[in-house]
Design a protein around this motif. Structure first.
Motif, PDB file in Angstrom:
ATOM      1  N   ARG A  33       0.919  -1.265   0.094  1.00 55.13           N
ATOM      2  CA  ARG A  33      -0.086   0.093   0.019  1.00 55.13           C
ATOM      3  C   ARG A  33       0.911   1.284  -0.032  1.00 55.13           C
ATOM      4  NH1 ARG A  33      -1.997   0.130   4.773  1.00 55.13           N
ATOM      5  NH2 ARG A  33      -3.528  -1.841   4.177  1.00 55.13           N
ATOM      6  N   SER A  34       1.964   1.245   0.946  1.00 52.30           N
ATOM      7  CA  SER A  34       2.870   2.627   0.799  1.00 52.30           C
ATOM      8  C   SER A  34       3.603   2.759  -0.404  1.00 52.30           C
ATOM      9  CB  SER A  34       3.541   2.422   2.083  1.00 52.30           C
ATOM     10  OG  SER A  34       4.728   1.298   1.996  1.00 52.30           O
ATOM     11  N   ASN A  35       3.931   1.605  -1.112  1.00 52.66           N
ATOM     12  CA  ASN A  35       4.576   1.616  -2.452  1.00 52.66           C
ATOM     13  C   ASN A  35       3.616   2.262  -3.511  1.00 52.66           C
ATOM     14  OD1 ASN A  35       7.062   0.879  -1.548  1.00 52.66           O
ATOM     15  ND2 ASN A  35       6.683  -1.407  -2.126  1.00 52.66           N
ATOM     16  N   ARG A  36       2.223   1.850  -3.287  1.00 53.82           N
ATOM     17  CA  ARG A  36       1.559   2.041  -4.483  1.00 53.82           C
ATOM     18  C   ARG A  36       1.204   3.831  -4.037  1.00 53.82           C
ATOM     19  NH1 ARG A  36      -1.313  -2.452  -3.102  1.00 53.82           N
ATOM     20  NH2 ARG A  36      -2.654  -1.486  -1.737  1.00 53.82           N
ATOM     21  N   GLN A  37       1.061   4.118  -2.792  1.00 54.72           N
ATOM     22  CA  GLN A  37       0.842   5.505  -2.756  1.00 54.72           C
ATOM     23  C   GLN A  37       2.014   6.334  -3.064  1.00 54.72           C
ATOM     24  OE1 GLN A  37       0.140   5.344   1.814  1.00 54.72           O
ATOM     25  NE2 GLN A  37      -1.972   5.196   1.163  1.00 54.72           N
ATOM     26  N   ARG A  38       3.335   5.661  -2.753  1.00 63.60           N
ATOM     27  CA  ARG A  38       4.454   6.524  -3.161  1.00 63.60           C
ATOM     28  C   ARG A  38       4.315   6.785  -4.763  1.00 63.60           C
ATOM     29  NH1 ARG A  38       9.013   4.648  -5.038  1.00 63.60           N
ATOM     30  NH2 ARG A  38       8.588   2.604  -4.443  1.00 63.60           N
ATOM     31  N   LEU A  39       4.284   5.794  -5.508  1.00 64.82           N
ATOM     32  CA  LEU A  39       4.092   5.795  -6.888  1.00 64.82           C
ATOM     33  C   LEU A  39       3.099   6.559  -7.397  1.00 64.82           C
ATOM     34  CD1 LEU A  39       4.876   1.896  -7.806  1.00 64.82           C
ATOM     35  CD2 LEU A  39       6.275   3.699  -8.223  1.00 64.82           C
ATOM     36  N   ALA A  40       2.090   6.639  -6.771  1.00 61.16           N
ATOM     37  CA  ALA A  40       0.807   7.739  -7.372  1.00 61.16           C
ATOM     38  C   ALA A  40       1.314   9.061  -6.793  1.00 61.16           C
ATOM     39  CB  ALA A  40      -0.464   7.172  -6.461  1.00 61.16           C
ATOM     40  N   ALA A  41       1.914   9.258  -6.134  1.00 53.66           N
ATOM     41  CA  ALA A  41       2.330  10.563  -5.482  1.00 53.66           C
ATOM     42  C   ALA A  41       3.391  10.998  -6.763  1.00 53.66           C
ATOM     43  CB  ALA A  41       2.818  10.651  -4.345  1.00 53.66           C
ATOM     44  N   GLU A  42       4.417  10.222  -6.986  1.00 52.81           N
ATOM     45  CA  GLU A  42       5.503  10.593  -8.110  1.00 52.81           C
ATOM     46  C   GLU A  42       4.850  10.617  -9.447  1.00 52.81           C
ATOM     47  OE1 GLU A  42       8.253   7.295  -7.616  1.00 52.81           O
ATOM     48  OE2 GLU A  42       8.985   7.982  -6.000  1.00 52.81           O
ATOM     49  N   GLU A  43       3.847   9.857  -9.595  1.00 49.72           N
ATOM     50  CA  GLU A  43       3.167  10.021 -11.033  1.00 49.72           C
ATOM     51  C   GLU A  43       2.323  11.177 -11.018  1.00 49.72           C
ATOM     52  OE1 GLU A  43       1.058   6.484 -11.901  1.00 49.72           O
ATOM     53  OE2 GLU A  43       2.720   5.485 -11.908  1.00 49.72           O
ATOM     54  N   GLY A  44       1.591  11.761 -10.049  1.00 44.92           N
ATOM     55  CA  GLY A  44       0.854  12.887 -10.075  1.00 44.92           C
ATOM     56  C   GLY A  44       1.814  14.083 -10.116  1.00 44.92           C
ATOM     57  N   ALA A  45       3.082  14.060  -9.474  1.00 42.23           N
ATOM     58  CA  ALA A  45       4.050  15.108  -9.543  1.00 42.23           C
ATOM     59  C   ALA A  45       4.281  15.087 -11.014  1.00 42.23           C
ATOM     60  CB  ALA A  45       5.237  15.063  -8.604  1.00 42.23           C
ATOM     61  N   ARG A  46       4.647  14.188 -11.703  1.00 39.95           N
ATOM     62  CA  ARG A  46       5.015  14.140 -12.812  1.00 39.95           C
ATOM     63  C   ARG A  46       4.182  14.601 -13.707  1.00 39.95           C
ATOM     64  NH1 ARG A  46       7.995   9.373 -12.038  1.00 39.95           N
ATOM     65  NH2 ARG A  46       6.103   8.001 -12.696  1.00 39.95           N
ATOM     66  N   ALA A  47       2.928  14.338 -13.576  1.00 44.08           N
ATOM     67  CA  ALA A  47       1.643  14.862 -14.621  1.00 44.08           C
ATOM     68  C   ALA A  47       1.409  16.004 -14.340  1.00 44.08           C
ATOM     69  CB  ALA A  47       0.366  13.966 -14.016  1.00 44.08           C
ATOM     70  N   MET A  48       1.632  16.728 -13.194  1.00 44.76           N
ATOM     71  CA  MET A  48       1.388  18.255 -12.982  1.00 44.76           C
ATOM     72  C   MET A  48       2.695  19.090 -13.614  1.00 44.76           C
ATOM     73  SD  MET A  48      -1.144  18.694 -11.219  1.00 44.76           S
ATOM     74  CE  MET A  48      -0.861  20.623 -10.817  1.00 44.76           C
ATOM     75  N   VAL A  49       3.796  18.389 -13.608  1.00 44.94           N
ATOM     76  CA  VAL A  49       4.707  19.299 -14.452  1.00 44.94           C
ATOM     77  C   VAL A  49       4.430  19.288 -16.093  1.00 44.94           C
ATOM     78  CG1 VAL A  49       7.341  18.999 -15.205  1.00 44.94           C
ATOM     79  CG2 VAL A  49       6.650  18.478 -12.705  1.00 44.94           C
ATOM     80  N   ASP A  50       3.921  18.093 -16.352  1.00 47.15           N
ATOM     81  CA  ASP A  50       3.516  18.015 -17.825  1.00 47.15           C
ATOM     82  C   ASP A  50       2.608  18.696 -18.255  1.00 47.15           C
ATOM     83  OD1 ASP A  50       5.499  15.848 -18.187  1.00 47.15           O
ATOM     84  OD2 ASP A  50       4.135  14.336 -18.182  1.00 47.15           O
TER      85      ASP A  50
END
Length: 80
Positions: A16-33
């Motif tokens: 669960r913590s790994n999924r949350q970490r990955l989701a946060a990283e993907e969200g940050a990349r999406a915001m940059v894009d």
């Protein structure tokens, strides 16, 4: 007294913590894009605006250099 051992995280909580970490990283990349795309759109809009304004100025200069149109006389209708 017995000392308590720190509880080890369960595999589910680790996943669960790994999924949350990955989701946060993907969200940050999406915001940059999204930010980069917005900048690109604004640049393109500015470029197109400049082109349109240059064309409008050229059209206005051309209209100013042409002689004014001569008004034509209206033809009278012939009634039988």
């Amino acid at each position: 007294m017995s000392a308590k051992r720190p509880a080890e995280p369960s595999p589910e909580s680790i996943a669960r913590s790994n999924r949350q970490r990955l989701a946060a990283e993907e969200g940050a990349r999406a915001m940059v894009d999204v930010g980069k795309q917005a900048v690109d759109v604004r640049k393109n809009m500015a470029r197109l605006r400049e082109l349109r304004q240059a064309k409008e100025a050229a059209d206005a200069a051309l209209q100013a250099s042409l002689p004014p149109p001569v008004p034509t006389k209206r033809k009278k209708k012939v009634t039988p």
